[in-house]
Design an enzyme around this catalytic site. Sequence first.
Site, short mmCIF file in Angstrom:
data_model
loop_
_atom_site.label_atom_id
_atom_site.label_comp_id
_atom_site.label_asym_id
_atom_site.label_seq_id
_atom_site.Cartn_x
_atom_site.Cartn_y
_atom_site.Cartn_z
N GLY A 20 0.83 -1.21 0.00
CA GLY A 20 0.00 0.00 0.00
C GLY A 20 0.85 1.25 0.00
CB ALA A 21 4.46 1.72 -0.62
CB SER A 22 0.91 3.29 -4.65
OG SER A 22 -0.18 2.48 -4.27
CB SER A 148 -9.95 -0.42 10.95
OG SER A 148 -11.04 0.46 11.12
CE1 TYR A 161 -11.59 -1.43 5.93
CE2 TYR A 161 -12.42 -0.52 7.99
CZ TYR A 161 -11.43 -0.60 7.03
OH TYR A 161 -10.28 0.15 7.16
CB ALA A 163 -15.70 -9.64 9.20
CB SER A 164 -11.61 -7.57 6.53
OG SER A 164 -11.57 -6.16 6.70
N1 LIG Z 1 -8.01 6.06 5.88
C1 LIG Z 1 -8.65 5.65 6.97
O1 LIG Z 1 -9.50 6.38 7.53
C2 LIG Z 1 -8.34 4.31 7.58
C3 LIG Z 1 -8.82 4.04 8.87
C4 LIG Z 1 -8.55 2.81 9.46
C5 LIG Z 1 -7.80 1.88 8.77
N2 LIG Z 1 -7.35 2.14 7.52
C6 LIG Z 1 -6.59 1.10 6.83
O2 LIG Z 1 -5.32 1.59 6.50
C7 LIG Z 1 -4.83 0.95 5.33
C8 LIG Z 1 -4.39 2.02 4.32
O3 LIG Z 1 -5.50 2.81 3.99
P1 LIG Z 1 -5.40 4.24 3.27
O4 LIG Z 1 -6.41 5.10 3.88
O5 LIG Z 1 -3.99 4.66 3.20
O6 LIG Z 1 -5.95 3.83 1.82
P2 LIG Z 1 -5.60 4.29 0.35
O7 LIG Z 1 -5.03 5.66 0.31
O8 LIG Z 1 -6.81 3.98 -0.46
O9 LIG Z 1 -4.44 3.26 -0.04
C9 LIG Z 1 -4.71 1.89 -0.21
C10 LIG Z 1 -3.44 1.22 -0.69
O10 LIG Z 1 -3.72 -0.18 -0.83
C11 LIG Z 1 -3.14 -0.62 -2.06
N3 LIG Z 1 -3.87 -1.78 -2.55
C12 LIG Z 1 -5.20 -1.96 -2.62
N4 LIG Z 1 -5.48 -3.13 -3.19
C13 LIG Z 1 -4.29 -3.72 -3.47
C14 LIG Z 1 -3.91 -4.95 -4.07
N5 LIG Z 1 -4.84 -5.82 -4.50
N6 LIG Z 1 -2.61 -5.25 -4.20
C15 LIG Z 1 -1.66 -4.38 -3.78
N7 LIG Z 1 -1.95 -3.19 -3.21
C16 LIG Z 1 -3.26 -2.86 -3.07
C17 LIG Z 1 -3.28 0.59 -2.98
O11 LIG Z 1 -2.32 0.49 -4.00
P3 LIG Z 1 -2.64 0.63 -5.59
O12 LIG Z 1 -3.75 1.59 -5.75
O13 LIG Z 1 -1.33 1.05 -6.16
O14 LIG Z 1 -2.99 -0.73 -5.96
C18 LIG Z 1 -2.97 1.73 -2.04
O15 LIG Z 1 -1.58 1.94 -1.97
C19 LIG Z 1 -5.98 0.07 4.82
O16 LIG Z 1 -5.78 -1.25 5.24
C20 LIG Z 1 -7.20 0.64 5.52
O17 LIG Z 1 -8.21 -0.33 5.71
C21 LIG Z 1 -7.59 3.34 6.91
#
Ligand SMILES: NC(=O)c1ccc[n+]([C@@H]2O[C@H](COP(=O)([O-])OP(=O)(O)OC[C@H]3O[C@@H](n4cnc5c(N)ncnc54)[C@H](OP(=O)(O)O)[C@@H]3O)[C@@H](O)[C@H]2O)c1
Length: 257
Positions: A20-22, A148, A161, A163-164
């Site tokens: 998720g580094a992108s 989360s 979500y 559950a995951s």
């Molecule tokens: N933002 C929030 O409020 C929040 C709160 C609680 C928990 N979280 C958790 O924190 C984590 C990061 O979330 P974020 O908010 O930073 O989300 P984000 O900005 O949407 O980033 C999600 C990342 O996951 C990667 N990804 C998704 N599907 C993938 C796949 N099949 N293979 C490889 N990479 C994949 C995407 O990469 P590509 O697009 O390059 O594929 C992207 O880098 C997640 O697990 C999320 O559930 C977020």
Amino acid sequence: MTDVGKQGLDFGGRRVLITGASSGIGRAAAIVLSSLGADIVLCGRDEKRLEETLDAMNDGQHIMAPFDLAEDLEGIPDWLKYITGEHGPLNGLVHCAGIESTIPVRQVDPESIENVLRINTKAALLLAKGVCSKKSFRLPCSIVFISSVMAIAGRPARSIYSASKGALNAMARSLAIELARKNIRVNTICPGQVQTEMDEAMRQRMGVKLYEQIVEAHPLGLGKPEDIASSIAFLLSDMSRWITGTSLVVDGGYTAI
Ligand SMILES: NC(=O)c1ccc[n+]([C@@H]2O[C@H](COP(=O)([O-])OP(=O)(O)OC[C@H]3O[C@@H](n4cnc5c(N)ncnc54)[C@H](OP(=O)(O)O)[C@@H]3O)[C@@H](O)[C@H]2O)c1
């Protein structure tokens, strides 16, 4: 000064794989850890966005390793073995890749459950399997899964979500015990709402009124990706060397209400 104090948050010579580094939290973690001296293996699907992350990082022996973790679950351990064979063993894994899901229970079907579990949960376990194989890690080694607050608190339409992420927390506890004999630590972080693309998509979908309720439920306001990245750095570092099998809530007070 103790050995922990001396080493502190110095990641010089340490290699960490971040999924998720992108984007969002994963990108912030890559930037923060590179500033602390770590060499990063950047995973995501979108190469262009991985390059943008790389451009924002401090110099180091970083590599881009684009891979669709949900598409090829079975291939994850071998992919990881290949990466570590080419570039050297890992001192850490951070699984930030994930997708969000807001589906009322009446619309839930097996496919929607499977889509979320594949990337949020199953990929995490297979990544851990890859990391703990003999030549893929070196000590000190720490695994962090991004969970989360939805793992510990409920909200309508978030059953899949939740559950995951609840499964991630449970999984981390068992892995922590199993991998303690290898001195690999395993923990999760449970963020509240953090301002990333995932959050923006939710805001658009929910509309202003519902989203305002979520903002108000965070006494310290919404989080920034860096707020989670600093906790990731802590859990990867020697500062947390006696912490394993736990979940660190980083939520601006969301679960305290
Ligand atoms: N933002 C929030 O409020 C929040 C709160 C609680 C928990 N979280 C958790 O924190 C984590 C990061 O979330 P974020 O908010 O930073 O989300 P984000 O900005 O949407 O980033 C999600 C990342 O996951 C990667 N990804 C998704 N599907 C993938 C796949 N099949 N293979 C490889 N990479 C994949 C995407 O990469 P590509 O697009 O390059 O594929 C992207 O880098 C997640 O697990 C999320 O559930 C977020």
